[in-house]
Scaffold this motif. Structure first.
Motif, PDB file in Angstrom:
ATOM      1  N   GLY A   1       0.798  -1.222   0.000  1.00 26.00           N
ATOM      2  CA  GLY A   1       0.000   0.000   0.000  1.00 26.00           C
ATOM      3  C   GLY A   1       0.826   1.266   0.000  1.00 26.00           C
ATOM      4  N   PHE A   2       2.150   1.143  -0.119  1.00 29.04           N
ATOM      5  CA  PHE A   2       3.053   2.286  -0.150  1.00 29.04           C
ATOM      6  C   PHE A   2       3.333   2.666  -1.597  1.00 29.04           C
ATOM      7  N   ASP A   3       2.301   2.979  -2.356  1.00 29.59           N
ATOM      8  CA  ASP A   3       2.551   3.362  -3.746  1.00 29.59           C
ATOM      9  C   ASP A   3       2.991   4.829  -3.798  1.00 29.59           C
ATOM     10  N   TYR A   4       3.378   5.277  -4.987  1.00 27.98           N
ATOM     11  CA  TYR A   4       3.895   6.639  -5.123  1.00 27.98           C
ATOM     12  C   TYR A   4       2.874   7.680  -4.678  1.00 27.98           C
ATOM     13  N   LYS A   5       1.620   7.460  -5.027  1.00 32.25           N
ATOM     14  CA  LYS A   5       0.572   8.415  -4.670  1.00 32.25           C
ATOM     15  C   LYS A   5       0.411   8.501  -3.149  1.00 32.25           C
TER      16      LYS A   5
ATOM     17  N   GLU B   1       1.096  11.679  -0.780  1.00 31.93           N
ATOM     18  CA  GLU B   1       0.071  12.227   0.122  1.00 31.93           C
ATOM     19  C   GLU B   1       0.589  12.345   1.555  1.00 31.93           C
ATOM     20  N   GLN B   2       1.388  11.369   1.986  1.00 36.08           N
ATOM     21  CA  GLN B   2       1.940  11.375   3.339  1.00 36.08           C
ATOM     22  C   GLN B   2       3.195  12.244   3.437  1.00 36.08           C
ATOM     23  N   GLY B   3       3.749  12.639   2.280  1.00 37.77           N
ATOM     24  CA  GLY B   3       4.950  13.462   2.270  1.00 37.77           C
ATOM     25  C   GLY B   3       6.192  12.727   2.743  1.00 37.77           C
ATOM     26  N   ILE B   4       6.236  11.390   2.488  1.00 36.34           N
ATOM     27  CA  ILE B   4       7.378  10.600   2.928  1.00 36.34           C
ATOM     28  C   ILE B   4       8.019   9.860   1.764  1.00 36.34           C
ATOM     29  N   GLY B   5       9.258   9.456   1.966  1.00 38.07           N
ATOM     30  CA  GLY B   5       9.957   8.641   0.996  1.00 38.07           C
ATOM     31  C   GLY B   5      11.028   7.816   1.691  1.00 38.07           C
ATOM     32  N   PRO B   6      11.400   6.691   1.097  1.00 41.09           N
ATOM     33  CA  PRO B   6      12.461   5.872   1.695  1.00 41.09           C
ATOM     34  C   PRO B   6      13.837   6.416   1.323  1.00 41.09           C
ATOM     35  N   VAL B   7      14.768   6.284   2.238  1.00 43.11           N
ATOM     36  CA  VAL B   7      16.155   6.687   1.998  1.00 43.11           C
ATOM     37  C   VAL B   7      17.059   5.520   2.413  1.00 43.11           C
TER      38      VAL B   7
ATOM     39  N   ARG C   1      12.888  17.181   5.399  1.00 42.60           N
ATOM     40  CA  ARG C   1      14.090  16.373   5.164  1.00 42.60           C
ATOM     41  C   ARG C   1      14.557  15.683   6.443  1.00 42.60           C
ATOM     42  N   ALA C   2      13.699  15.591   7.452  1.00 41.16           N
ATOM     43  CA  ALA C   2      14.026  14.911   8.708  1.00 41.16           C
ATOM     44  C   ALA C   2      13.513  13.472   8.646  1.00 41.16           C
TER      45      ALA C   2
END
Length: 158
Positions: free
Chosen positions: A40-44, A48-54, A117-118
């Motif tokens: 359920g972690f698709d791009y959309k 919407e959550q304003g998050i991304g994996p690093v 960016r935190a």
């Protein structure tokens, strides 16, 4: 364990005519994103959550060469996660068309708030999705200290 198959393309091969190290990283990244999308972690949703994996690190162990002409299968297992989901550790294995393990990777990363960016923990919906994933033998609860185990500060900088 999550599995994804890949065809080895001409662009995945290096000057030695075997699978390039950059292709291993790309196949692992694509496997992780396919896994996350199924959770359920698709791009959309991430937007919407304003998050991304690093990614903090990816350590790859190569056992045997892989050549074009036969598919490769990449596995992914969630080997660790912090209680709030901020930090994660995934392991990948590469298998040739005969099922022989040809490479292994340990990677660690975190979730980042794309505006500040935190680093950030997961919301309850995402955390619940991860908590439903099968925990392999060796799974561990991560802490911030686990993410710093390779950090070294020269004495003259302290």
């Amino acid at each position: 364990m999550y599995l994804k198959d890949f065809e080895i393309r001409w662009s995945d091969v290096d000057a030695n005519r075997h699978l390039a190290n950059s292709a291993y990283l790309n196949f692992m990244s694509q496997t992780r994103m396919a896994f996350l999308m199924e959770l359920g972690f698709d791009y959309k949703t991430m937007e919407e959550q304003g998050i991304g994996p690093v990614v903090f690190y990816e350590h790859v162990y190569y056992f045997k060469e892989v050549f074009p002409g036969k598919p490769v299968r990449v596995s992914m297992e969630v080997m660790g996660m912090s209680e709030n989901g901020k930090f994660f550790e995934f392991h990948h294995n590469f298998y040739d068309y005969k099922g022989k393990n040809v490479a292994h990777c340990e990677m660690m990363g975190a979730w980042v708030n794309l505006k500040t960016r935190a680093l950030i923990g997961l919301n309850d919906d995402f955390l619940n999705a991860f908590n439903k994933v099968e925990k392999p033998e060796g799974f561990r609860v991560l802490t911030k200290e686990d993410t710093r185990k390779f950090a070294k500060v020269p004495k003259d900088l302290v």
